[in-house]
Design a protein around this motif. Structure first.
Motif, PDB file in Angstrom:
ATOM      1  N   ASN A 612       0.831  -1.203   0.000  1.00 55.95           N
ATOM      2  CA  ASN A 612       0.000   0.000   0.000  1.00 55.95           C
ATOM      3  C   ASN A 612       0.867   1.256   0.000  1.00 55.95           C
ATOM      4  OD1 ASN A 612      -1.980   1.988   0.482  1.00 55.95           O
ATOM      5  ND2 ASN A 612      -3.202   0.572   1.684  1.00 55.95           N
ATOM      6  N   VAL A 613       1.948   1.233   0.767  1.00 56.69           N
ATOM      7  CA  VAL A 613       2.865   2.376   0.797  1.00 56.69           C
ATOM      8  C   VAL A 613       3.538   2.561  -0.557  1.00 56.69           C
ATOM      9  CG1 VAL A 613       4.973   3.293   1.840  1.00 56.69           C
ATOM     10  CG2 VAL A 613       3.268   2.175   3.279  1.00 56.69           C
ATOM     11  N   CYS A 614       4.014   1.456  -1.133  1.00 59.63           N
ATOM     12  CA  CYS A 614       4.710   1.525  -2.421  1.00 59.63           C
ATOM     13  C   CYS A 614       3.805   2.094  -3.512  1.00 59.63           C
ATOM     14  CB  CYS A 614       5.205   0.143  -2.832  1.00 59.63           C
ATOM     15  SG  CYS A 614       6.466  -0.555  -1.740  1.00 59.63           S
ATOM     16  N   GLU A 615       2.537   1.762  -3.461  1.00 57.71           N
ATOM     17  CA  GLU A 615       1.607   2.226  -4.487  1.00 57.71           C
ATOM     18  C   GLU A 615       1.234   3.691  -4.318  1.00 57.71           C
ATOM     19  OE1 GLU A 615      -1.669  -0.478  -4.435  1.00 57.71           O
ATOM     20  OE2 GLU A 615      -0.545  -2.095  -5.394  1.00 57.71           O
ATOM     21  N   ARG A 616       1.784   4.341  -3.285  1.00 54.95           N
ATOM     22  CA  ARG A 616       1.577   5.785  -3.108  1.00 54.95           C
ATOM     23  C   ARG A 616       2.817   6.560  -3.527  1.00 54.95           C
ATOM     24  NH1 ARG A 616      -1.953   6.029   1.482  1.00 54.95           N
ATOM     25  NH2 ARG A 616      -1.653   8.283   1.627  1.00 54.95           N
ATOM     26  N   GLY A 617       3.750   5.905  -4.214  1.00 53.04           N
ATOM     27  CA  GLY A 617       4.967   6.565  -4.662  1.00 53.04           C
ATOM     28  C   GLY A 617       4.713   7.507  -5.827  1.00 53.04           C
ATOM     29  N   ARG A 618       5.788   8.153  -6.286  1.00 50.72           N
ATOM     30  CA  ARG A 618       5.663   9.173  -7.338  1.00 50.72           C
ATOM     31  C   ARG A 618       5.137   8.598  -8.643  1.00 50.72           C
ATOM     32  NH1 ARG A 618      10.861   7.573  -6.851  1.00 50.72           N
ATOM     33  NH2 ARG A 618      11.963   6.933  -8.747  1.00 50.72           N
ATOM     34  N   TRP A 619       5.365   7.289  -8.874  1.00 55.19           N
ATOM     35  CA  TRP A 619       4.923   6.658 -10.120  1.00 55.19           C
ATOM     36  C   TRP A 619       3.397   6.544 -10.194  1.00 55.19           C
ATOM     37  CZ3 TRP A 619       8.833   5.059  -6.961  1.00 55.19           C
ATOM     38  CH2 TRP A 619       8.457   4.272  -5.869  1.00 55.19           C
ATOM     39  N   ALA A 620       2.692   6.724  -9.069  1.00 54.24           N
ATOM     40  CA  ALA A 620       1.231   6.665  -9.086  1.00 54.24           C
ATOM     41  C   ALA A 620       0.635   7.817  -9.891  1.00 54.24           C
ATOM     42  CB  ALA A 620       0.681   6.686  -7.659  1.00 54.24           C
ATOM     43  N   ALA A 621       1.414   8.885 -10.087  1.00 56.55           N
ATOM     44  CA  ALA A 621       0.927  10.011 -10.883  1.00 56.55           C
ATOM     45  C   ALA A 621       0.672   9.618 -12.335  1.00 56.55           C
ATOM     46  CB  ALA A 621       1.932  11.163 -10.819  1.00 56.55           C
ATOM     47  N   GLN A 622       1.198   8.452 -12.761  1.00 59.88           N
ATOM     48  CA  GLN A 622       0.964   7.985 -14.117  1.00 59.88           C
ATOM     49  C   GLN A 622      -0.510   7.654 -14.366  1.00 59.88           C
ATOM     50  OE1 GLN A 622       3.224   7.786 -16.704  1.00 59.88           O
ATOM     51  NE2 GLN A 622       4.543   8.916 -15.306  1.00 59.88           N
ATOM     52  N   PHE A 623      -1.288   7.453 -13.307  1.00 63.37           N
ATOM     53  CA  PHE A 623      -2.722   7.213 -13.485  1.00 63.37           C
ATOM     54  C   PHE A 623      -3.388   8.408 -14.153  1.00 63.37           C
ATOM     55  CE2 PHE A 623      -2.447   3.658 -10.461  1.00 63.37           C
ATOM     56  CZ  PHE A 623      -3.351   2.783 -11.031  1.00 63.37           C
TER      57      PHE A 623
END
Length: 828
Positions: A612-623
């Protein structure tokens, strides 16, 4: 395929396992000034400290070095000397010898033995690689890349240059290679390898940039000795150094333009800088250009060009390009899908420290994709990524990312997409211009955090917060305190100003201001450190349900700052903050469950929290990027981005990929679209998405991407029905009614239809029609079972009725509809 993966992974382990002997064990080499404390319990990190440019200078005390005793026993060499000859006046003193480096007894012999063993194991490893890459699915280029990577990870010179106080027998070298799905040792090899590489990197960093807290023991050069002079660089070396600096400057300038703005012209200028550096041979720029070609966001969509760039840089050992190839082999974009090759490239990428490679590999071990499920291995990779994400959390909390489900949006157009509507923005701006403080705070938050269609803009956020603060709005004052406590490009960090605004908000009972004021007292920012006052403010904030107050109060209970240590209270507060979505609370809970400190150790729980923490990283902005591309009609680009996020383990991305493939909206993947969609539905369903589970049942029921299997379809419907899903329950009723994959039973069918109506009011109409049909069929069955029917020719008439029941039902419903219409007209 599995044997291939095993051989390659095991060959890598053989090389690095020997090299790992170069790391001195703790019981032989001990750092001067640091006490060994192996029994000490793992410690968690302190609360995130606000950045400061004025305060926060801490004193550091160096450990004392024991002085040499006068009565110390001289070394054996001095005791053996009977007399020290006096020096003659005319005798020319010999040149001073260099101080010999400390060496363990028998070190040279161990060097020789280990060198032989190293070469022997290298030959064995290369034999295994040759056997592995000899299979048809792995070509010669992969073979060359594997060998180069194995050789270049750590050179033999560096390996032999380390002190080797002890020798460890490598029993695994003599063992027979077993299928990784059957041998648990093989799955743990990557963990051992990565731990070794981490130790090596820490050792190299310590030698290059020693810690200020450690006592340094430099060799003292006597006055008679000449200080070694640095070799003067040649003209070629100077030119190469200048070129490297120029390329790095171009890369940094380009990435700054790309990441600092959403303005298209600025982003294109950034990619022009990267393209210029790439043409001159800069690896990082080349890889970024490759990802831009792959996703088609700011450069033309060109998958073949991305493949070429990734292969070129992967041969040179670039971990990010290896992660790109791992993704392309795993997803089948631009390359023939091969899970074994994907695993190889992702393993090398993760060992090289690439975040994307680690996250993809962690998800594969968690979900069992191409490897056997291994929670501990997944925990290792997710932990490293989570640490990176948690270390970059700011007071702003990061941008708010909206993960839009395409299937939900299309089936329910009224649902919100997570973005702020343009009309709503204009309404808030109108209110803010009229002096409405809550509207000003709302717009300030959107610009402060970013996301939901807003570009992060600290200057505009400051303007709106300032207007609200002037109107004595507590939230506006608290957010101004945050901005001054942390600082930004447009606002200079200032502890005194932050403290002033925090106090103004806290005096009004605002939980945001109370939490901020507690942090200032906890770290001594603008005030003296006072844990009692910090505890008081954190409690006041936490009692009002503010997640930051709950987080920092939990930290104080965990570490025992200003209060007696209480793990159960800390866990309770962390859980409350995590329920409110605070990232650091999730991270601390993950650490507690991973280490067993303050909570029962649970690998599964720890991985779920870390994920859950990892999925809140900067790469989530790709959504947001993928959704924008989808809405603009560039479905190929949107699909590529969603597939990359799906490989990282995002369930929303997996369902979006499956939906795009199911609807045939993209030409990026033309073969086996239903089979690929089935795979993504399966991955999304395994993460708890009920609609994906229903889609799996539909695919097995209709034979889309697989053979028709009614029993498998019923199994998926049962899983979804257990979660009170009305559609799945209705489908089970229909299968019981028709006897498809389940026992034919009208009574069970009616029970499921009734339950579907209870689960969702939207199911009332279809359930009513299904019950009418069941009633009609039940009446026919009842009449058939009556004995008096035989007198009127039951055997010849009723089979025709039951075979064509749907035709008769339609006629009856049509007559009922006509009667209803005529009746209503008559009464008008």
């Amino acid at each position: 395929m599995h044997s291939t993966t095993c051989m390659v992974l095991f060959s890598l382990s053989l090389l690095i396992a020997v090299q790992s002997q170069a790391v001195a064990p703790k019981d032989i080499i001990v750092d001067v000034g640091e006490e060994s404390n192996e029994d000490a319990e793992p410690q968690m990190e302190e609360p995130a400290q606000p950045a400061s440019q004025e305060d926060g200078v801490s004193e550091q005390t160096n450990p004392k070095i024991p002085e040499k005793s006068e009565n110390a026993v001289p070394p054996p060499e001095e005791m053996s000397k009977s007399k020290i000859p006096e020096k003659s006046e005319n005798e020319v003193p010999p040149p001073p010898e260099k101080m010999p480096e400390p060496e363990f007894v028998g070190q040279q012999e161990m060097h020789d033995d280990l060198e032989k063993e190293f070469h022997s194991l290298m030959e064995k490893a290369f034999d295994l690689v040759d056997k592995a890459v000899g299979e048809p699915e792995i070509d010669e280029k992969i073979k060359a890349e594997l060998k180069n990577t194995l050789i270049n990870k750590h050179s033999l010179k560096d390996f032999l240059g380390q002190p080797l106080p002890m020798k460890k027998k490598l029993d695994a070298a003599e063992d027979e290679i077993i299928d990784p799905l059957e041998d648990p040792r093989v799955n743990s090899l990557t963990r051992d390898i990565e731990e070794f590489l981490d130790r090596e990197r820490e050792r190299e960093m310590t030698q290059t940039h020693p810690d200020d807290n450690q006592v340094q023991h430099d060799v003292t050069i006597s006055p008679d000795q000449e200080e070694p002079q640095k070799r003067e660089l040649t003209e070629e070396e100077k030119a190469e150094e200048a070129k490297t600096k120029m390329l790095n400057d171009l890369y940094l300038e380009g990435m700054t333009k790309i990441n600092s703005s959403n303005i298209k012209s600025s982003i294109l200028q950034g990619y022009q800088k990267l393209q210029e550096a790439s043409n001159l041979g800069h690896a990082g720029s080349d890889v970024e250009i490759g990802f831009a070609y792959l996703t088609g966001q700011h450069l033309p969509h060109n998958v073949d060009a991305a493949v070429e760039i990734f292969h070129r840089q992967a041969e040179k050992g670039n971990p990010r390009s290896q992660a790109g190839l791992g993704f392309m082999y795993g997803s089948g974009i631009g390359l023939t899908s091969s899970q074994s090759k994907a695993l190889i490239y992702l393993t090398f990428s993760a060992l090289g420290g690439d975040t994307m490679g680690r996250m993809m590999l962690g998800y594969r071990y968690w979900a069992g994709i191409g490897v056997s499920k291994n929670c501990e291995t997944a925990l290792t990779y997710y932990k490293k990524v989570a640490e990176e994400v948690a270390s970059k959390v700011t007071l702003a909390g990061g941008p708010m990312v909206s993960r839009v489900r395409l299937i939900d949006e299309e089936e329910n157009p009224s649902t919100t997409s997570g973005r702020v509507d343009d009309d709503l923005i204009q309404y808030y701006q109108f209110l803010a211009d009229k002096g409405d403080a809550p509207a000003q705070v709302t717009l300030g938050q959107l610009y402060y955090q970013g996301g939901r269609g807003f570009e992060q803009n600290s200057r505009k956020a400051y303007e709106y917060f300032s207007k609200a603060a002037e109107a004595s709005n507590a939230n506006g004052q608290a957010y101004l305190g945050k901005m001054f406590a942390e600082g930004s490009e447009s606002i200079r960090q200032n502890n005194q100003t932050a403290l002033k605004y925090y106090k103004m908000a806290a005096d009004q009972g605002n939980p945001i201001g109370q939490a901020g004021l507690g942090l200032m007292y906890f770290y001594g920012k603008g005030v003296l450190v006072d844990h009692e006052k910090a505890l008081m403010h954190f409690k006041s904030s936490a009692d009002q349900g503010w997640p930051e107050g709950q987080l920092h109060l939990g930290n104080m209970y965990f570490h025992g700052h200003g209060v007696k240590r209480d793990y159960s209270k800390a866990v309770q507060l962390f859980n409350l903050a995590a329920q409110n979505g605070h990232l650091l609370a999730l991270y601390h809970l993950g650490r507690m469950h991973a280490t067993g400190v303050g909570a029962v150790r649970s690998c599964r729980t720890a991985v779920e929290l870390y994920k859950n923490v990892c999925e809140r990283g900067r790469w989530a902005a790709q959504f947001d990027s993928a959704y924008s591309q989808y809405k603009a009609g560039r479905t190929n680009s949107a699909l590529a981005i969603y597939m990359m996020l799906a490989e990282l383990g995002y369930e929303v991305a997996q369902s979006n990929v499956a939906h795009i493939l199911d609807q045939g909206l993209s030409t990026l993947v033309l073969n086996q679209t239903y089979a690929r969609a089935l795979l993504q539905w399966d991955r999304a369903a395994s993460q708890g998405y009920a609609i994906a589970r229903i889609k799996l049942g539909d695919y097995y029921y209709y034979g889309k991407g697989t053979d028709i299997d009614y029993e498998a379809a019923a199994g998926h419907y049962k899983i979804a029905s257990a979660d009170k899903n009305a559609q799945a329950t209705f489908n089970l009723g229909y299968m019981h009614e028709r006897g498809l994959g389940l026992k034919q039973d009208i009574h069970l069918a009616k029970r499921h239809y009734d339950q579907a109506a209870v689960n969702s009011p939207d199911a009332a109409v279809p359930v009513t029609m299904a019950l009418i049909k069941i009633g009609f069929l039940y009446a026919l069955e009842f009449i058939q079972n009556q004995h008096w029917i035989s007198a009127v020719g039951k055997s010849s008439y009723f089979p025709q009725v039951t075979e064509n029941w749907d035709v008769y039902l339609i006629l009856i419903l049509a007559f009922m509809l006509a009667f209803t219409v005529a009746f209503r007209r008559h009464h008008r």
